[in-house]
Scaffold this motif. Structure first.
Motif, PDB file in Angstrom:
ATOM      1  N   HIS A   1       0.712  -1.346  -0.025  1.00 38.71           N
ATOM      2  CA  HIS A   1      -0.061   0.015   0.042  1.00 38.71           C
ATOM      3  C   HIS A   1       0.827   1.232   0.002  1.00 38.71           C
ATOM      4  O   HIS A   1       2.224   1.148   0.204  1.00 38.71           O
ATOM      5  CB  HIS A   1      -1.011  -0.028   1.177  1.00 38.71           C
ATOM      6  CG  HIS A   1      -2.017  -1.049   1.027  1.00 38.71           C
ATOM      7  ND1 HIS A   1      -2.811  -1.097   0.076  1.00 38.71           N
ATOM      8  CD2 HIS A   1      -2.394  -1.925   1.987  1.00 38.71           C
ATOM      9  CE1 HIS A   1      -3.524  -2.042   0.082  1.00 38.71           C
ATOM     10  NE2 HIS A   1      -3.394  -2.838   1.421  1.00 38.71           N
ATOM     11  N   HIS A   2       0.226   2.482  -0.431  1.00 41.86           N
ATOM     12  CA  HIS A   2       0.926   3.449  -0.500  1.00 41.86           C
ATOM     13  C   HIS A   2       1.393   3.874   0.920  1.00 41.86           C
ATOM     14  O   HIS A   2       0.904   3.693   1.936  1.00 41.86           O
ATOM     15  CB  HIS A   2       0.082   4.803  -0.900  1.00 41.86           C
ATOM     16  CG  HIS A   2       0.489   6.004  -1.382  1.00 41.86           C
ATOM     17  ND1 HIS A   2       1.198   6.862  -0.300  1.00 41.86           N
ATOM     18  CD2 HIS A   2       0.773   6.658  -2.466  1.00 41.86           C
ATOM     19  CE1 HIS A   2       1.694   7.930  -1.022  1.00 41.86           C
ATOM     20  NE2 HIS A   2       1.484   7.840  -2.069  1.00 41.86           N
ATOM     21  N   PRO A   3       2.768   4.461   1.005  1.00 40.23           N
ATOM     22  CA  PRO A   3       3.322   4.733   2.446  1.00 40.23           C
ATOM     23  C   PRO A   3       2.785   5.889   3.214  1.00 40.23           C
ATOM     24  O   PRO A   3       2.610   5.676   4.244  1.00 40.23           O
ATOM     25  CB  PRO A   3       4.845   5.259   1.979  1.00 40.23           C
ATOM     26  CG  PRO A   3       5.085   4.503   0.425  1.00 40.23           C
ATOM     27  CD  PRO A   3       3.776   4.500   0.013  1.00 40.23           C
ATOM     28  N   ARG A   4       2.199   6.773   2.700  1.00 38.44           N
ATOM     29  CA  ARG A   4       1.613   7.675   3.290  1.00 38.44           C
ATOM     30  C   ARG A   4       0.288   7.388   3.884  1.00 38.44           C
ATOM     31  O   ARG A   4      -0.013   7.752   4.937  1.00 38.44           O
ATOM     32  CB  ARG A   4       1.422   9.136   2.269  1.00 38.44           C
ATOM     33  CG  ARG A   4       2.518   9.866   2.056  1.00 38.44           C
ATOM     34  CD  ARG A   4       2.902  10.527   3.183  1.00 38.44           C
ATOM     35  NE  ARG A   4       4.325  11.058   2.634  1.00 38.44           N
ATOM     36  CZ  ARG A   4       4.578  12.232   2.362  1.00 38.44           C
ATOM     37  NH1 ARG A   4       3.420  13.195   2.134  1.00 38.44           N
ATOM     38  NH2 ARG A   4       5.639  12.807   1.938  1.00 38.44           N
ATOM     39  N   ALA A   5      -0.546   6.544   3.127  1.00 43.22           N
ATOM     40  CA  ALA A   5      -1.652   6.045   3.625  1.00 43.22           C
ATOM     41  C   ALA A   5      -1.434   4.853   4.692  1.00 43.22           C
ATOM     42  O   ALA A   5      -2.468   5.081   5.819  1.00 43.22           O
ATOM     43  CB  ALA A   5      -2.355   5.127   2.584  1.00 43.22           C
ATOM     44  N   ARG A   6      -0.358   4.000   4.874  1.00 39.01           N
ATOM     45  CA  ARG A   6       0.066   3.205   5.949  1.00 39.01           C
ATOM     46  C   ARG A   6       0.279   4.175   7.077  1.00 39.01           C
ATOM     47  O   ARG A   6       0.033   3.818   8.049  1.00 39.01           O
ATOM     48  CB  ARG A   6       1.223   2.427   5.441  1.00 39.01           C
ATOM     49  CG  ARG A   6       0.848   1.499   4.306  1.00 39.01           C
ATOM     50  CD  ARG A   6       2.225   0.675   3.858  1.00 39.01           C
ATOM     51  NE  ARG A   6       2.913   0.358   4.869  1.00 39.01           N
ATOM     52  CZ  ARG A   6       4.007   0.080   5.000  1.00 39.01           C
ATOM     53  NH1 ARG A   6       4.727   0.633   4.203  1.00 39.01           N
ATOM     54  NH2 ARG A   6       4.383  -0.601   6.131  1.00 39.01           N
TER      55      ARG A   6
ATOM     56  N   LEU B   1       9.104  -2.584  12.009  1.00 37.72           N
ATOM     57  CA  LEU B   1       9.280  -1.440  10.698  1.00 37.72           C
ATOM     58  C   LEU B   1      10.504  -0.713  10.459  1.00 37.72           C
ATOM     59  O   LEU B   1      10.586   0.169   9.920  1.00 37.72           O
ATOM     60  CB  LEU B   1       8.119  -0.260  11.075  1.00 37.72           C
ATOM     61  CG  LEU B   1       6.459  -0.736  11.165  1.00 37.72           C
ATOM     62  CD1 LEU B   1       5.885   0.357  11.815  1.00 37.72           C
ATOM     63  CD2 LEU B   1       6.097  -0.938   9.850  1.00 37.72           C
ATOM     64  N   ALA B   2      11.439  -1.480  11.115  1.00 42.15           N
ATOM     65  CA  ALA B   2      12.730  -0.826  11.188  1.00 42.15           C
ATOM     66  C   ALA B   2      13.666  -0.867   9.777  1.00 42.15           C
ATOM     67  O   ALA B   2      14.471   0.029   9.464  1.00 42.15           O
ATOM     68  CB  ALA B   2      13.854  -1.443  12.052  1.00 42.15           C
TER      69      ALA B   2
ATOM     70  N   SER C   1       8.495   2.555   4.105  1.00 41.81           N
ATOM     71  CA  SER C   1       8.020   4.072   4.225  1.00 41.81           C
ATOM     72  C   SER C   1       8.940   4.951   4.959  1.00 41.81           C
ATOM     73  O   SER C   1       9.597   4.468   6.315  1.00 41.81           O
ATOM     74  CB  SER C   1       6.921   3.908   5.303  1.00 41.81           C
ATOM     75  OG  SER C   1       6.386   4.996   5.746  1.00 41.81           O
ATOM     76  N   VAL C   2       9.283   6.142   4.587  1.00 37.51           N
ATOM     77  CA  VAL C   2      10.226   6.857   5.386  1.00 37.51           C
ATOM     78  C   VAL C   2       9.668   7.417   6.855  1.00 37.51           C
ATOM     79  O   VAL C   2      10.364   7.239   7.767  1.00 37.51           O
ATOM     80  CB  VAL C   2      10.343   8.217   4.487  1.00 37.51           C
ATOM     81  CG1 VAL C   2      11.397   9.310   5.226  1.00 37.51           C
ATOM     82  CG2 VAL C   2      11.146   7.874   3.176  1.00 37.51           C
ATOM     83  N   GLU C   3       8.382   7.670   6.776  1.00 42.42           N
ATOM     84  CA  GLU C   3       7.834   8.011   8.118  1.00 42.42           C
ATOM     85  C   GLU C   3       7.980   6.855   9.297  1.00 42.42           C
ATOM     86  O   GLU C   3       8.208   7.168  10.261  1.00 42.42           O
ATOM     87  CB  GLU C   3       6.486   8.566   8.048  1.00 42.42           C
ATOM     88  CG  GLU C   3       6.335   9.663   7.217  1.00 42.42           C
ATOM     89  CD  GLU C   3       6.261   9.753   5.628  1.00 42.42           C
ATOM     90  OE1 GLU C   3       6.291   8.582   5.233  1.00 42.42           O
ATOM     91  OE2 GLU C   3       5.748  10.752   4.994  1.00 42.42           O
TER      92      GLU C   3
ATOM     93  N   ASP D   1      17.621   8.766   7.841  1.00 39.29           N
ATOM     94  CA  ASP D   1      17.683  10.303   7.919  1.00 39.29           C
ATOM     95  C   ASP D   1      18.988  10.809   8.510  1.00 39.29           C
ATOM     96  O   ASP D   1      19.343  10.119   9.352  1.00 39.29           O
ATOM     97  CB  ASP D   1      16.341  10.641   8.843  1.00 39.29           C
ATOM     98  CG  ASP D   1      15.123  10.541   8.147  1.00 39.29           C
ATOM     99  OD1 ASP D   1      14.984  10.412   7.029  1.00 39.29           O
ATOM    100  OD2 ASP D   1      13.963  10.334   8.877  1.00 39.29           O
ATOM    101  N   GLU D   2      19.443  12.006   8.010  1.00 35.50           N
ATOM    102  CA  GLU D   2      20.694  12.570   8.143  1.00 35.50           C
ATOM    103  C   GLU D   2      20.775  12.778  10.049  1.00 35.50           C
ATOM    104  O   GLU D   2      21.746  12.450  10.591  1.00 35.50           O
ATOM    105  CB  GLU D   2      20.981  13.825   7.540  1.00 35.50           C
ATOM    106  CG  GLU D   2      22.278  14.606   7.973  1.00 35.50           C
ATOM    107  CD  GLU D   2      22.520  15.623   7.302  1.00 35.50           C
ATOM    108  OE1 GLU D   2      23.283  16.471   7.798  1.00 35.50           O
ATOM    109  OE2 GLU D   2      21.994  15.950   5.964  1.00 35.50           O
TER     110      GLU D   2
END
Length: 268
Positions: free
Chosen positions: A113-118, A140-141, A145-147, A185-186
């Protein structure tokens, strides 16, 4: 006249009964399709507004279905669908009604599914049932999905910090390494690297991020008056590392270049 009027009435009633009304599920499915295909030109806005009301009025049990509609939707359509889903979730949370926990958890863990929706589903679950965070984050590590990955890495960093505070350096190094492996993420990478360096561990940031550190450069070429942007110089036509060319100040040739910058920056 009375008989004919009654006959007409009966006939009309029969016709009405013969035409089945669209069910709630059909209305929702049709409305989702309308929203999925909203174009940027604004021509679909009136139909989208009507469809949005239907979707936003749906029961919370339909949230996974609504979120699934974001898959493959147009960018504008995804926004319409997202706000409709949020309206449902906010309504349920405000009224302190339960969300479909199992279905939403399954949705969060389904990387198709779409990452933002998840991530939306994840946020609603955490607000509704805070303890679900500890059930989901360990899975989820390595999530695409970036978030969601960021949330999972934050948990790993917190765990490593607790171990570090207990003066267990070997265990802390292992915990920080697990966090680093998952981090993208930096700001999180910098935090982990700093903690590892305090523990005497070297962190190869260019390798972690996949930066290129070895290059072949050739310069300078004339860019007076910015004419270099429109000029095609010989190295742009061919790749010959042994060739020499006339540059701005004389003969130029390919040179090896290595950068030691932790984030792979190349300083000309």
């Amino acid at each position: 006249m009375i008989y004919r009027s009654a006959g007409c009435f009966v006939l009309l009633l029969s016709c009405l009964v013969a035409i089945p009304a669209a069910s709630g599920s059909e209305n929702l499915a049709q409305s989702l399709e309308v929203l999925r295909h909203v174009a940027l030109d604004g021509k679909d806005n009136a139909a989208a507004a009507r469809a949005w009301k239907v979707v936003a009025a749906a029961d919370a049990e339909r949230l996974p279905e609504i979120l699934s509609a974001i898959d493959g939707a147009t960018p504008l359509g995804a926004n319409w669908l997202r706000t409709a889903a949020e309206a449902i979730a906010e309504r349920e949370l405000r009224e302190k009604r339960a969300l479909p926990r199992e279905a939403l958890q399954a949705f969060v863990l389904d990387t198709n599914h779409h990452p933002r929706a998840r991530y939306l589903a994840y946020r609603w679950l955490v607000r509704s049932i805070p303890k679900v965070k500890e059930e989901l984050l360990p899975k989820l590590a390595q999530d695409p999905s970036v978030e969601l990955r960021r949330e999972a890495v934050a948990r790993l960093i917190a765990e490593a910090s607790k171990i570090d505070a207990k003066a267990r350096p070997n265990d802390a190094v292992s915990a920080y390494r697990r966090a680093l492996e998952a981090s993208r993420d930096e700001d999180q990478v910098r935090k982990i690297a700093a903690a590892l360096e305090k523990l005497g561990q070297k962190v190869d940031l260019p390798r972690h991020f996949g930066f290129l550190t070895d290059w072949k450069l050739i310069a300078p070429f004339d860019n007076s008056g910015r004419r270099g942007f429109d000029t095609v110089y010989p190295p742009e036509r061919e790749l010959n590392e042994k060739a020499t060319y006339k540059g701005k100040t004389g003969i130029v040739r390919w040179q090896a270049y290595h950068t030691d910058h932790p984030f792979g920056l190349v300083d000309f």
